[in-house]
Design a protein around this motif. Sequence first.
Motif, PDB file in Angstrom:
ATOM      1  N   SER A 280       0.827  -1.201   0.000  1.00  0.00           N
ATOM      2  CA  SER A 280       0.000   0.000   0.000  1.00  0.00           C
ATOM      3  C   SER A 280       0.864   1.255   0.000  1.00  0.00           C
ATOM      4  CB  SER A 280      -0.916   0.007   1.231  1.00  0.00           C
ATOM      5  OG  SER A 280      -1.992  -0.882   1.050  1.00  0.00           O
TER       6      SER A 280
ATOM      7  N   ALA B 275       2.559   1.847  -3.256  1.00  0.00           N
ATOM      8  CA  ALA B 275       1.670   2.328  -4.315  1.00  0.00           C
ATOM      9  C   ALA B 275       1.521   3.838  -4.278  1.00  0.00           C
ATOM     10  CB  ALA B 275       0.302   1.662  -4.191  1.00  0.00           C
ATOM     11  N   VAL B 276       1.642   4.435  -3.111  1.00  0.00           N
ATOM     12  CA  VAL B 276       1.505   5.885  -3.027  1.00  0.00           C
ATOM     13  C   VAL B 276       2.864   6.568  -3.026  1.00  0.00           C
ATOM     14  CG1 VAL B 276      -0.698   5.760  -1.850  1.00  0.00           C
ATOM     15  CG2 VAL B 276       1.390   5.827  -0.513  1.00  0.00           C
TER      16      VAL B 276
ATOM     17  N   SER C 105      -3.129   7.587 -10.286  1.00  0.00           N
ATOM     18  CA  SER C 105      -4.459   7.663  -9.694  1.00  0.00           C
ATOM     19  C   SER C 105      -5.256   8.780 -10.355  1.00  0.00           C
ATOM     20  CB  SER C 105      -4.353   7.898  -8.190  1.00  0.00           C
ATOM     21  OG  SER C 105      -3.582   9.045  -7.932  1.00  0.00           O
TER      22      SER C 105
ATOM     23  N   LEU D 263      -6.371   7.576 -13.678  1.00  0.00           N
ATOM     24  CA  LEU D 263      -7.495   6.650 -13.582  1.00  0.00           C
ATOM     25  C   LEU D 263      -8.778   7.388 -13.241  1.00  0.00           C
ATOM     26  CD1 LEU D 263      -5.689   3.720 -11.780  1.00  0.00           C
ATOM     27  CD2 LEU D 263      -6.707   3.667 -14.039  1.00  0.00           C
ATOM     28  N   MET D 264      -8.663   8.365 -12.341  1.00  0.00           N
ATOM     29  CA  MET D 264      -9.836   9.168 -12.010  1.00  0.00           C
ATOM     30  C   MET D 264     -10.371   9.842 -13.268  1.00  0.00           C
ATOM     31  SD  MET D 264     -10.619   9.228  -8.702  1.00  0.00           S
ATOM     32  CE  MET D 264      -9.877   8.448  -7.271  1.00  0.00           C
TER      33      MET D 264
ATOM     34  N   SER E 140     -10.336   8.778 -16.254  1.00  0.00           N
ATOM     35  CA  SER E 140     -11.137   7.833 -17.027  1.00  0.00           C
ATOM     36  C   SER E 140     -12.440   7.495 -16.319  1.00  0.00           C
ATOM     37  CB  SER E 140     -10.334   6.558 -17.272  1.00  0.00           C
ATOM     38  OG  SER E 140      -9.278   6.809 -18.172  1.00  0.00           O
ATOM     39  N   LEU E 141     -12.366   7.307 -15.018  1.00  0.00           N
ATOM     40  CA  LEU E 141     -13.561   6.881 -14.288  1.00  0.00           C
ATOM     41  C   LEU E 141     -14.611   7.988 -14.236  1.00  0.00           C
ATOM     42  CD1 LEU E 141     -12.110   4.860 -11.282  1.00  0.00           C
ATOM     43  CD2 LEU E 141     -13.488   4.031 -13.180  1.00  0.00           C
ATOM     44  N   HIS E 142     -14.158   9.198 -13.982  1.00  0.00           N
ATOM     45  CA  HIS E 142     -15.106  10.284 -13.840  1.00  0.00           C
ATOM     46  C   HIS E 142     -15.356  11.017 -15.145  1.00  0.00           C
ATOM     47  CE1 HIS E 142     -13.885   9.581  -9.684  1.00  0.00           C
ATOM     48  NE2 HIS E 142     -14.991  10.162  -9.308  1.00  0.00           N
TER      49      HIS E 142
ATOM     50  N   ARG F 258     -11.471   7.603 -24.257  1.00  0.00           N
ATOM     51  CA  ARG F 258     -11.459   6.412 -23.425  1.00  0.00           C
ATOM     52  C   ARG F 258     -10.694   5.303 -24.134  1.00  0.00           C
ATOM     53  NH1 ARG F 258     -16.116   5.524 -19.727  1.00  0.00           N
ATOM     54  NH2 ARG F 258     -15.617   6.989 -18.087  1.00  0.00           N
TER      55      ARG F 258
ATOM     56  N   ARG G 171      -5.474  -1.448 -14.963  1.00  0.00           N
ATOM     57  CA  ARG G 171      -5.500  -0.033 -15.284  1.00  0.00           C
ATOM     58  C   ARG G 171      -5.935   0.179 -16.730  1.00  0.00           C
ATOM     59  NH1 ARG G 171      -0.255   2.637 -13.068  1.00  0.00           N
ATOM     60  NH2 ARG G 171       0.593   1.363 -14.739  1.00  0.00           N
TER      61      ARG G 171
ATOM     62  N   ILE H 102      -9.587  -0.160 -17.165  1.00  0.00           N
ATOM     63  CA  ILE H 102     -10.336   1.008 -16.716  1.00  0.00           C
ATOM     64  C   ILE H 102     -10.249   2.114 -17.761  1.00  0.00           C
ATOM     65  CG2 ILE H 102     -10.395   2.853 -15.005  1.00  0.00           C
ATOM     66  CD1 ILE H 102      -9.562   0.772 -12.925  1.00  0.00           C
ATOM     67  N   HIS H 103      -9.036   2.339 -18.272  1.00  0.00           N
ATOM     68  CA  HIS H 103      -8.882   3.379 -19.290  1.00  0.00           C
ATOM     69  C   HIS H 103      -9.693   3.057 -20.536  1.00  0.00           C
ATOM     70  CE1 HIS H 103      -6.126   6.080 -17.408  1.00  0.00           C
ATOM     71  NE2 HIS H 103      -5.228   5.145 -17.165  1.00  0.00           N
TER      72      HIS H 103
ATOM     73  N   LEU I 276     -13.791  -1.686 -17.512  1.00  0.00           N
ATOM     74  CA  LEU I 276     -14.177  -1.667 -16.096  1.00  0.00           C
ATOM     75  C   LEU I 276     -14.692  -0.272 -15.790  1.00  0.00           C
ATOM     76  CD1 LEU I 276     -11.388  -3.634 -14.181  1.00  0.00           C
ATOM     77  CD2 LEU I 276     -13.755  -4.296 -14.588  1.00  0.00           C
ATOM     78  N   ARG I 277     -15.940  -0.218 -15.330  1.00  0.00           N
ATOM     79  CA  ARG I 277     -16.549   1.079 -15.098  1.00  0.00           C
ATOM     80  C   ARG I 277     -16.756   1.298 -13.612  1.00  0.00           C
ATOM     81  NH1 ARG I 277     -19.418   1.362 -20.191  1.00  0.00           N
ATOM     82  NH2 ARG I 277     -20.933   2.870 -19.455  1.00  0.00           N
ATOM     83  N   SER I 278     -17.068   2.542 -13.339  1.00  0.00           N
ATOM     84  CA  SER I 278     -17.305   2.923 -11.955  1.00  0.00           C
ATOM     85  C   SER I 278     -18.388   2.054 -11.329  1.00  0.00           C
ATOM     86  CB  SER I 278     -17.736   4.382 -11.932  1.00  0.00           C
ATOM     87  OG  SER I 278     -17.906   4.830 -10.632  1.00  0.00           O
TER      88      SER I 278
ATOM     89  N   ARG J  46      -4.218  -4.634  -4.280  1.00  0.00           N
ATOM     90  CA  ARG J  46      -3.829  -3.807  -3.143  1.00  0.00           C
ATOM     91  C   ARG J  46      -3.268  -2.460  -3.600  1.00  0.00           C
ATOM     92  NH1 ARG J  46      -4.847  -4.318   2.357  1.00  0.00           N
ATOM     93  NH2 ARG J  46      -3.671  -2.604   3.226  1.00  0.00           N
TER      94      ARG J  46
ATOM     95  N   ALA K 142      -4.866   1.171  -2.787  1.00  0.00           N
ATOM     96  CA  ALA K 142      -4.139   2.200  -2.042  1.00  0.00           C
ATOM     97  C   ALA K 142      -4.290   3.573  -2.676  1.00  0.00           C
ATOM     98  CB  ALA K 142      -2.666   1.822  -1.942  1.00  0.00           C
ATOM     99  N   VAL K 143      -4.458   3.627  -3.990  1.00  0.00           N
ATOM    100  CA  VAL K 143      -4.609   4.922  -4.639  1.00  0.00           C
ATOM    101  C   VAL K 143      -6.074   5.266  -4.858  1.00  0.00           C
ATOM    102  CG1 VAL K 143      -2.369   4.794  -5.746  1.00  0.00           C
ATOM    103  CG2 VAL K 143      -4.364   3.909  -6.934  1.00  0.00           C
ATOM    104  N   GLY K 144      -6.952   4.482  -4.274  1.00  0.00           N
ATOM    105  CA  GLY K 144      -8.358   4.853  -4.273  1.00  0.00           C
ATOM    106  C   GLY K 144      -9.121   4.499  -5.520  1.00  0.00           C
ATOM    107  N   VAL K 145      -8.644   3.512  -6.249  1.00  0.00           N
ATOM    108  CA  VAL K 145      -9.338   3.133  -7.478  1.00  0.00           C
ATOM    109  C   VAL K 145     -10.194   1.892  -7.260  1.00  0.00           C
ATOM    110  CG1 VAL K 145      -9.022   2.349  -9.847  1.00  0.00           C
ATOM    111  CG2 VAL K 145      -7.597   4.179  -8.928  1.00  0.00           C
TER     112      VAL K 145
ATOM    113  N   VAL L 108     -14.778  -1.496  -8.378  1.00  0.00           N
ATOM    114  CA  VAL L 108     -14.228  -0.237  -8.844  1.00  0.00           C
ATOM    115  C   VAL L 108     -14.954   0.861  -8.096  1.00  0.00           C
ATOM    116  CG1 VAL L 108     -13.841   1.260 -10.828  1.00  0.00           C
ATOM    117  CG2 VAL L 108     -13.785  -1.216 -11.111  1.00  0.00           C
TER     118      VAL L 108
ATOM    119  N   LYS M  48     -16.903   3.919  -6.835  1.00  0.00           N
ATOM    120  CA  LYS M  48     -18.007   4.578  -7.544  1.00  0.00           C
ATOM    121  C   LYS M  48     -17.706   6.057  -7.729  1.00  0.00           C
ATOM    122  CE  LYS M  48     -20.350   5.033  -3.151  1.00  0.00           C
ATOM    123  NZ  LYS M  48     -18.965   4.996  -2.619  1.00  0.00           N
ATOM    124  N   ALA M  49     -18.219   6.614  -8.797  1.00  0.00           N
ATOM    125  CA  ALA M  49     -17.786   7.935  -9.222  1.00  0.00           C
ATOM    126  C   ALA M  49     -18.852   8.998  -9.043  1.00  0.00           C
ATOM    127  CB  ALA M  49     -17.377   7.897 -10.693  1.00  0.00           C
TER     128      ALA M  49
END
Lengths: 279, 279
Positions: A86, A89-90, A116, A119-120, A122-124, A264, B49, B52-53, B57-59, B85, B89-92, B103, B105-106
């Motif tokens: 963990s 990763a940061v 991160s 990835l955000m 892409s997710l958001h 995307r 990753r 997700i991009h 894999l979606r929110s 893990r 750790a980076v919140g994804v 994943v 949620k957004a």
Amino acid sequence: MRVGKIARIGNRWLHKGMNGMTDSDGAKFKTVEPERRGQTSEEVVTQLRSMIHRGELRSGDRLPPERDLARLLGVSRPTLRAGIRSLSAVGVLESRQGAGTFVVKADESPVLDSSSLSLMASLHGFTSKEMFGARRALEMSIAGLAAEPGDQLASLAEEMAGMYASLDEPEEYLLHDMSFHQMVAAASGNRILTALMNMVAAVLLDARRKTVRRAHDLKESAEMHRKIYRAIRDRNPESARDAMRDHLLLAQKAQEAEVDWPGRGADQSQRKGAAEESA
Amino acid sequence: MRVGKIARIGNRWLHKGMNGMTDSDGAKFKTVEPERRGQTSEEVVTQLRSMIHRGELRSGDRLPPERDLARLLGVSRPTLRAGIRSLSAVGVLESRQGAGTFVVKADESPVLDSSSLSLMASLHGFTSKEMFGARRALEMSIAGLAAEPGDQLASLAEEMAGMYASLDEPEEYLLHDMSFHQMVAAASGNRILTALMNMVAAVLLDARRKTVRRAHDLKESAEMHRKIYRAIRDRNPESARDAMRDHLLLAQKAQEAEVDWPGRGADQSQRKGAAEESA
DNA sequence: TCGACACTTCTGGTCATACCTTTGACGGAT
DNA sequence: ATCCGTCAAAGGTATGACCAGAAGTGTCGA
């Protein structure tokens, strides 16, 4: 004198040897009590984090071997590894097979992981407008700070020269371009803003590579950089901010025209091979 | 039984049939190529990753169970867990025992983990000046954006009222205070800047709690917030930036007067309760 | 004597397996 | 129809072993 040299080398070894904790100072690591509130691995993370905040673990320190540390903390090796993972990763720890696990060294500019953020995005569904807007806000502030009385301009001037020298080599120009922004950030004296800027810039970097490749307006770009440089040199924050804003707005325009953003479809991060579709 | 590398690789495909997985799942996840020289777990991270991009894999999506996913990717469960893990750790990603791995949620405002920034602060010895400077830069930009024509002011006004209503309750005042800044950030329309601001603000939050506790100037603080609000309502970006700057400068002054910053001595983040004086 | 090479040993990386704890849904009892 | 107990599923932890890279050590030859 060779005293200095020997002392420096000796210091390094001493540093490594002393901070590479042996079993003797295992007292430092307290076993995680079976309080069991949360997950054990999270407790390990908390432990290590506290030790860093308390200064017991410093930049560059080496952690005890996993097998020993697991025993010291009273957890199994997989659990300990989960915690280490963990923090790796940061960007706080770094494990090297055969060598050990180290607290990341701090002499260089701090780096916040940009994956991160990527990835955000892409997710958001972050838009290009938001991404560039964030960068513009950060770099305008940075430019303003850099123009306040203080630091060195030599490295800035150096990068300027490099940019003008590579006007016909987009790839190399981009390197000087990035360096220039890094130097400005360094001159701002705020490492946090610098780290945040790098985070955003890293996400935008790949698309920028494609833009700069078939760029015809490098001259114009270099001129804008010089304008920024002059404003900073003249200690004119307002002018520096304006110049930076103009520069980034133009860069955004150029990039948005060429790249099919919010794509995307492509992995925007970590594309190391810059020469992929150039050949 | 120990047969070496080739047999081990062969194991991945020869082992057992893929029973239990639907075809749709099986098509989505591709096995990681064993020829990768990097670490296998990192390859897993890259795989996820990319998915997700690419939008596969979606929110909010749920990943297949670890045992199945490990088989699909051709790695062992511990290795897969290491990758998961890292992304957790980076919140994804987010794993819940008994439920599964999801994943993140957004629908809510994106959150970038602030613990890394907090740790960097300790490791690099970030000063209070830098931290507040970064926040000021971010929030001034945000305030300026929020004042541009566009969004809703209702929630801002609501928080204003809440602040005035809790002038004699520092703890609750702080909640409204934070909400106010969040609302301003939301009104800026730039979620990246919002996330970055939250990152910095989270690091400063704990110390701020102590400051606000024995605060005598809440009235003054509320007035400054109202000034910000008015500037935003009147669509005056310049004024909004100035008001925000003044407010944060005052907050910085108040906080630096009370807290023994750059204190390495205290864990500035995530003090939930149990870790410290367990004695 | 000194340097290059091979060896030994550490150390993290991966794997297999087993068992525990939590979650959530199903089904029977009320 | 509702409530509650049961149980399968899924992640969390532990053990033990082996693999692979790095570092230190020692030997041998020039």
